[in-house]
Each structure stands twice: as C-alpha cells, then as structure tokens.
Write a protein that holds these residues in place. Structure first.
Motif, short mmCIF file in Angstrom:
data_model
loop_
_atom_site.label_atom_id
_atom_site.label_comp_id
_atom_site.label_asym_id
_atom_site.label_seq_id
_atom_site.Cartn_x
_atom_site.Cartn_y
_atom_site.Cartn_z
N ARG A 10 1.36 -15.98 2.99
CA ARG A 10 2.15 -15.36 4.05
C ARG A 10 2.69 -14.01 3.61
N ASN A 11 3.19 -13.96 2.39
CA ASN A 11 3.76 -12.73 1.85
C ASN A 11 2.67 -11.64 1.73
N LEU A 12 1.52 -12.00 1.20
CA LEU A 12 0.43 -11.03 1.06
C LEU A 12 -0.04 -10.50 2.42
N LEU A 13 -0.14 -11.38 3.40
CA LEU A 13 -0.55 -10.94 4.74
C LEU A 13 0.49 -10.00 5.35
N ALA A 14 1.77 -10.31 5.15
CA ALA A 14 2.84 -9.46 5.68
C ALA A 14 2.83 -8.09 5.00
N ILE A 15 2.68 -8.09 3.69
CA ILE A 15 2.63 -6.82 2.94
C ILE A 15 1.42 -6.00 3.39
N HIS A 16 0.29 -6.67 3.54
CA HIS A 16 -0.94 -5.98 3.96
C HIS A 16 -0.75 -5.35 5.34
N ALA A 23 -0.57 3.26 6.50
CA ALA A 23 -1.79 4.00 6.19
C ALA A 23 -2.55 4.43 7.44
N SER A 24 -1.96 4.23 8.60
CA SER A 24 -2.68 4.54 9.84
C SER A 24 -2.60 6.01 10.25
N LEU A 36 -2.10 -0.65 -1.04
CA LEU A 36 -2.98 -1.33 -0.10
C LEU A 36 -4.20 -1.91 -0.83
N LEU A 37 -4.81 -1.13 -1.69
CA LEU A 37 -5.96 -1.63 -2.46
C LEU A 37 -5.57 -2.79 -3.37
N ASP A 38 -4.41 -2.69 -4.00
CA ASP A 38 -3.93 -3.79 -4.86
C ASP A 38 -3.70 -5.07 -4.05
N THR A 39 -3.11 -4.91 -2.88
CA THR A 39 -2.84 -6.07 -2.03
C THR A 39 -4.15 -6.69 -1.54
N GLU A 40 -5.10 -5.85 -1.17
CA GLU A 40 -6.40 -6.35 -0.72
C GLU A 40 -7.11 -7.09 -1.84
N TYR A 41 -7.05 -6.54 -3.05
CA TYR A 41 -7.66 -7.20 -4.21
C TYR A 41 -7.01 -8.57 -4.44
N THR A 42 -5.68 -8.61 -4.38
CA THR A 42 -4.97 -9.87 -4.61
C THR A 42 -5.29 -10.89 -3.53
N LEU A 43 -5.39 -10.46 -2.28
CA LEU A 43 -5.78 -11.38 -1.21
C LEU A 43 -7.19 -11.93 -1.46
N TYR A 50 -14.94 -12.04 -1.04
CA TYR A 50 -15.39 -10.74 -1.55
C TYR A 50 -14.99 -9.56 -0.68
N THR A 51 -14.66 -9.82 0.58
CA THR A 51 -14.25 -8.73 1.47
C THR A 51 -12.85 -9.03 2.00
N ILE A 52 -12.13 -7.96 2.36
CA ILE A 52 -10.77 -8.15 2.86
C ILE A 52 -10.79 -8.88 4.21
N GLU A 53 -11.80 -8.63 5.02
CA GLU A 53 -11.90 -9.33 6.31
C GLU A 53 -12.04 -10.83 6.10
N ASP A 54 -12.91 -11.22 5.16
CA ASP A 54 -13.09 -12.64 4.86
C ASP A 54 -11.83 -13.23 4.24
N ALA A 55 -11.18 -12.46 3.38
CA ALA A 55 -9.97 -12.94 2.72
C ALA A 55 -8.85 -13.17 3.72
N MET A 56 -8.69 -12.26 4.65
CA MET A 56 -7.65 -12.43 5.66
C MET A 56 -7.94 -13.63 6.56
N ALA A 57 -9.19 -13.81 6.92
CA ALA A 57 -9.57 -14.96 7.74
C ALA A 57 -9.34 -16.26 6.97
#
Length: 70
Positions: A10-16, A23-24, A36-43, A50-57
């Motif tokens: 939950r925390n990682l998704l909120a930070i992301h 970053a918009s 952002l890159l660090d958070t994506e890597y951690t997720l 392997y991808t941020i989209e898959d990690a978030m899902a």
C-alpha cells in the motif's frame, strides 16, 4: 514465493502515485525521477515482476486478496 506485507505494498503504491503526479509536468526534477525509478524497482522486486505495469497489477491483486480485518 514470498509476498510483501500488505502495508508495504500500500505504501509503495501511494508513493508511486504521488511521484507520478509530481513527474507529470514538462520539467521533472532529477530527485523526483530518481525516487520514481527507485520506487518502481522496489515494487518490481516486491512482487516478482519485470515491468512496473505488471508489478502494480500484482500489488493490487495481492491487496484485493487480503482478508478483511474487522
């Protein structure tokens, strides 16, 4: 496979989400890009994806499967 604690996900998704919003704009500070890159890597590492989209899902799916606390 080990699963990350729901609070961590939950925390990682909120930070992301917060960092994505920052970053918009047209000019993104280097610090925000790095965070952002660090958070994506951690997720990705937390979900085994392997991808941020898959990690978030995967993170959202794990949170949906979490038993409801009374």
């Amino acid at each position: 496979m080990l699963k990350a604690h729901p609070a961590v996900l939950r925390n990682l998704l909120a930070i992301h989400a917060s960092l994505r919003q920052k970053a918009s704009g047209d000019v993104v500070p280097l610090q925000v890009r790095r965070q952002l890159l660090d958070t994506e890597y951690t997720l990705c590492m937390s979900t085994g994806c392997y991808t941020i989209e898959d990690a978030m899902a995967a993170a959202r799916s794990q949170l949906d499967e979490e038993p409801a606390l009374i």
